[in-house]
Design a protein around this motif. Structure first.
Motif, PDB file in Angstrom:
ATOM      1  N   VAL A  68      38.339  57.532 107.386  1.00 58.05           N
ATOM      2  CA  VAL A  68      38.395  57.879 105.969  1.00 58.05           C
ATOM      3  C   VAL A  68      39.276  56.842 105.267  1.00 58.05           C
ATOM      4  CG1 VAL A  68      39.054  59.634 104.286  1.00 58.05           C
ATOM      5  CG2 VAL A  68      38.163  60.322 106.523  1.00 58.05           C
ATOM      6  N   THR A  69      38.740  56.227 104.184  1.00 52.34           N
ATOM      7  CA  THR A  69      39.519  55.264 103.410  1.00 52.34           C
ATOM      8  C   THR A  69      39.547  55.695 101.946  1.00 52.34           C
ATOM      9  OG1 THR A  69      37.619  53.851 102.912  1.00 52.34           O
ATOM     10  CG2 THR A  69      38.843  53.361 104.930  1.00 52.34           C
ATOM     11  N   GLY A  70      40.512  55.164 101.211  1.00 51.74           N
ATOM     12  CA  GLY A  70      40.652  55.460  99.792  1.00 51.74           C
ATOM     13  C   GLY A  70      42.117  55.660  99.451  1.00 51.74           C
ATOM     14  N   THR A  71      42.385  56.082  98.232  1.00 49.88           N
ATOM     15  CA  THR A  71      43.751  56.385  97.803  1.00 49.88           C
ATOM     16  C   THR A  71      43.797  57.778  97.192  1.00 49.88           C
ATOM     17  OG1 THR A  71      43.412  55.408  95.627  1.00 49.88           O
ATOM     18  CG2 THR A  71      44.340  53.971  97.326  1.00 49.88           C
ATOM     19  N   VAL A  72      44.954  58.412  97.313  1.00 44.49           N
ATOM     20  CA  VAL A  72      45.169  59.738  96.730  1.00 44.49           C
ATOM     21  C   VAL A  72      46.453  59.684  95.916  1.00 44.49           C
ATOM     22  CG1 VAL A  72      45.541  62.182  97.177  1.00 44.49           C
ATOM     23  CG2 VAL A  72      44.095  60.860  98.722  1.00 44.49           C
ATOM     24  N   GLU A  73      46.349  60.121  94.660  1.00 43.84           N
ATOM     25  CA  GLU A  73      47.526  60.214  93.802  1.00 43.84           C
ATOM     26  C   GLU A  73      47.842  61.681  93.555  1.00 43.84           C
ATOM     27  OE1 GLU A  73      49.198  59.027  89.373  1.00 43.84           O
ATOM     28  OE2 GLU A  73      47.118  58.570  89.883  1.00 43.84           O
ATOM     29  N   ASN A  74      49.055  62.086  93.902  1.00 46.39           N
ATOM     30  CA  ASN A  74      49.539  63.439  93.658  1.00 46.39           C
ATOM     31  C   ASN A  74      50.075  63.483  92.236  1.00 46.39           C
ATOM     32  OD1 ASN A  74      50.931  65.851  93.496  1.00 46.39           O
ATOM     33  ND2 ASN A  74      51.897  65.660  95.489  1.00 46.39           N
ATOM     34  N   THR A  75      49.483  64.299  91.386  1.00 48.44           N
ATOM     35  CA  THR A  75      49.900  64.380  89.989  1.00 48.44           C
ATOM     36  C   THR A  75      50.873  65.526  89.721  1.00 48.44           C
ATOM     37  OG1 THR A  75      47.944  65.713  89.467  1.00 48.44           O
ATOM     38  CG2 THR A  75      47.752  63.322  89.166  1.00 48.44           C
ATOM     39  N   THR A  76      51.399  66.128  90.792  1.00 49.67           N
ATOM     40  CA  THR A  76      52.317  67.255  90.636  1.00 49.67           C
ATOM     41  C   THR A  76      53.717  66.891  91.134  1.00 49.67           C
ATOM     42  OG1 THR A  76      51.995  68.240  92.832  1.00 49.67           O
ATOM     43  CG2 THR A  76      50.407  68.829  91.118  1.00 49.67           C
ATOM     44  N   GLY A  77      54.637  67.798  90.948  1.00 51.04           N
ATOM     45  CA  GLY A  77      56.008  67.623  91.402  1.00 51.04           C
ATOM     46  C   GLY A  77      56.253  68.188  92.788  1.00 51.04           C
ATOM     47  N   GLU A  78      55.189  68.587  93.497  1.00 52.17           N
ATOM     48  CA  GLU A  78      55.332  69.139  94.850  1.00 52.17           C
ATOM     49  C   GLU A  78      54.444  68.379  95.824  1.00 52.17           C
ATOM     50  OE1 GLU A  78      54.534  73.322  94.846  1.00 52.17           O
ATOM     51  OE2 GLU A  78      55.794  73.692  93.098  1.00 52.17           O
ATOM     52  N   GLU A  79      54.855  68.351  97.095  1.00 53.33           N
ATOM     53  CA  GLU A  79      54.043  67.700  98.125  1.00 53.33           C
ATOM     54  C   GLU A  79      52.709  68.442  98.283  1.00 53.33           C
ATOM     55  OE1 GLU A  79      55.381  65.860 102.122  1.00 53.33           O
ATOM     56  OE2 GLU A  79      54.733  67.899 102.621  1.00 53.33           O
ATOM     57  N   LEU A  80      51.643  67.689  98.502  1.00 62.64           N
ATOM     58  CA  LEU A  80      50.302  68.260  98.686  1.00 62.64           C
ATOM     59  C   LEU A  80      49.737  67.884 100.044  1.00 62.64           C
ATOM     60  CD1 LEU A  80      48.465  67.366  95.344  1.00 62.64           C
ATOM     61  CD2 LEU A  80      49.287  69.598  96.038  1.00 62.64           C
ATOM     62  N   THR A  81      48.840  68.719 100.517  1.00 61.21           N
ATOM     63  CA  THR A  81      48.039  68.382 101.690  1.00 61.21           C
ATOM     64  C   THR A  81      46.609  68.232 101.205  1.00 61.21           C
ATOM     65  OG1 THR A  81      49.480  69.627 103.174  1.00 61.21           O
ATOM     66  CG2 THR A  81      47.250  69.125 103.965  1.00 61.21           C
ATOM     67  N   VAL A  82      46.069  67.029 101.315  1.00 62.29           N
ATOM     68  CA  VAL A  82      44.690  66.767 100.920  1.00 62.29           C
ATOM     69  C   VAL A  82      43.836  66.799 102.180  1.00 62.29           C
ATOM     70  CG1 VAL A  82      43.109  65.068  99.922  1.00 62.29           C
ATOM     71  CG2 VAL A  82      45.356  65.437  98.908  1.00 62.29           C
ATOM     72  N   THR A  83      42.739  67.561 102.120  1.00 58.20           N
ATOM     73  CA  THR A  83      41.844  67.728 103.258  1.00 58.20           C
ATOM     74  C   THR A  83      40.493  67.106 102.934  1.00 58.20           C
ATOM     75  OG1 THR A  83      42.932  69.830 103.781  1.00 58.20           O
ATOM     76  CG2 THR A  83      40.790  69.424 104.805  1.00 58.20           C
ATOM     77  N   VAL A  84      39.968  66.342 103.885  1.00 50.43           N
ATOM     78  CA  VAL A  84      38.625  65.769 103.793  1.00 50.43           C
ATOM     79  C   VAL A  84      37.861  66.287 105.006  1.00 50.43           C
ATOM     80  CG1 VAL A  84      37.246  63.654 103.749  1.00 50.43           C
ATOM     81  CG2 VAL A  84      39.493  63.701 102.641  1.00 50.43           C
ATOM     82  N   ALA A  85      36.704  66.932 104.764  1.00 44.74           N
ATOM     83  CA  ALA A  85      35.975  67.564 105.861  1.00 44.74           C
ATOM     84  C   ALA A  85      34.474  67.347 105.725  1.00 44.74           C
ATOM     85  CB  ALA A  85      36.266  69.062 105.901  1.00 44.74           C
ATOM     86  N   VAL A  86      33.817  67.251 106.879  1.00 43.12           N
ATOM     87  CA  VAL A  86      32.359  67.281 106.930  1.00 43.12           C
ATOM     88  C   VAL A  86      31.999  68.757 106.991  1.00 43.12           C
ATOM     89  CG1 VAL A  86      30.325  66.673 108.274  1.00 43.12           C
ATOM     90  CG2 VAL A  86      32.269  65.098 108.185  1.00 43.12           C
ATOM     91  N   PRO A  87      31.172  69.266 106.057  1.00 44.93           N
ATOM     92  CA  PRO A  87      30.831  70.694 106.102  1.00 44.93           C
ATOM     93  C   PRO A  87      30.283  71.089 107.486  1.00 44.93           C
ATOM     94  CG  PRO A  87      30.024  69.700 104.084  1.00 44.93           C
ATOM     95  CD  PRO A  87      30.517  68.580 104.951  1.00 44.93           C
ATOM     96  N   GLY A  88      30.926  72.079 108.089  1.00 45.62           N
ATOM     97  CA  GLY A  88      30.519  72.535 109.414  1.00 45.62           C
ATOM     98  C   GLY A  88      30.928  71.591 110.530  1.00 45.62           C
ATOM     99  N   GLY A  89      31.759  70.593 110.231  1.00 49.43           N
ATOM    100  CA  GLY A  89      32.167  69.609 111.233  1.00 49.43           C
ATOM    101  C   GLY A  89      33.662  69.389 111.237  1.00 49.43           C
ATOM    102  N   SER A  90      34.055  68.174 111.561  1.00 52.07           N
ATOM    103  CA  SER A  90      35.476  67.853 111.689  1.00 52.07           C
ATOM    104  C   SER A  90      36.137  67.677 110.329  1.00 52.07           C
ATOM    105  CB  SER A  90      35.647  66.581 112.525  1.00 52.07           C
ATOM    106  OG  SER A  90      35.075  65.476 111.863  1.00 52.07           O
ATOM    107  N   LYS A  91      37.491  67.730 110.343  1.00 55.27           N
ATOM    108  CA  LYS A  91      38.250  67.539 109.115  1.00 55.27           C
ATOM    109  C   LYS A  91      39.539  66.792 109.428  1.00 55.27           C
ATOM    110  CE  LYS A  91      40.921  71.826 109.040  1.00 55.27           C
ATOM    111  NZ  LYS A  91      41.260  73.014 108.279  1.00 55.27           N
ATOM    112  N   VAL A  92      40.079  66.142 108.395  1.00 54.81           N
ATOM    113  CA  VAL A  92      41.361  65.447 108.512  1.00 54.81           C
ATOM    114  C   VAL A  92      42.215  65.844 107.323  1.00 54.81           C
ATOM    115  CG1 VAL A  92      40.498  63.484 109.827  1.00 54.81           C
ATOM    116  CG2 VAL A  92      40.443  63.401 107.335  1.00 54.81           C
TER     117      VAL A  92
END
Length: 171
Positions: A68-92
């Motif tokens: 998985v490549t790309g960038t993620v910008e958190n627009t909040t004041g709290e830490e986030l967990t961003v999940t990327v998943a294949v529906p019905g498959g693996s996730k990171v």
């Protein structure tokens, strides 16, 4: 002198009419800089609390692993967990500190397993920042050129014959 004034008046009127006529050409066209565009190989995803840009998968084969490549910008004041998943498959998952931008797979490689899409295909992924899940069609890129550094672990490129080798075989 009146003759000179009479010949200039139509010329000045014509110039003013042309200026007024062409001034409105961009009235209905927005400025290019006012439109957000994704000028990269990946796709953008706007989530509730984060913005993902240039999201793409890098994989050498259908049914294999994909980085998985790309960038993620958190627009909040709290830490986030961003999940990327294949529906019905693996996730990171990736941790994104408050008000920070994280480049996916830069420090820690994020690998989806058994991705049923070959390079050049589009695959639907589910992306979430802890709120609602957003489905997005994502490109699968060949691990060549710039993306060779993001090749899944264990992937080896198919050797391409050189021109010299082809000449030896053809005699």
């Amino acid at each position: 002198m009146k003759r000179n004034l009479l010949t200039r008046t139509p010329v000045i009127a014509l110039a003013l009419a042309l200026a007024a006529g062409t001034a409105g050409c961009s009235v209905n066209s927005p400025f290019q800089t006012s439109e957000t565009m994704s000028l990269a190989d990946g796709v953008p995803v706007d989530l509730d609390n984060a913005q993902v840009r240039n999201l793409a998968l890098v994989s050498g084969e259908e049914g294999g692993d994909a980085t998985v490549t790309g960038t993620v910008e958190n627009t909040t004041g709290e830490e986030l967990t961003v999940t990327v998943a294949v529906p019905g498959g693996s996730k990171v998952e990736a941790q994104v500190p408050a008000h920070a931008v994280v480049v996916l797979s830069e420090d820690e490689t994020l690998t989806l397993t058994e991705v049923d899409a070959a390079p050049g295909d589009m695959i639907e992924l589910d992306v979430s920042d802890g709120g609602a899940t957003t489905p997005v069609n994502t490109p699968v890129l060949d691990p060549a050129g710039y993306y060779e550094d993001y090749a899944p672990e264990g992937w080896t490129p198919t050797p391409t014959p050189s021109a010299e080798h082809e000449e030896e075989e053809g005699h």
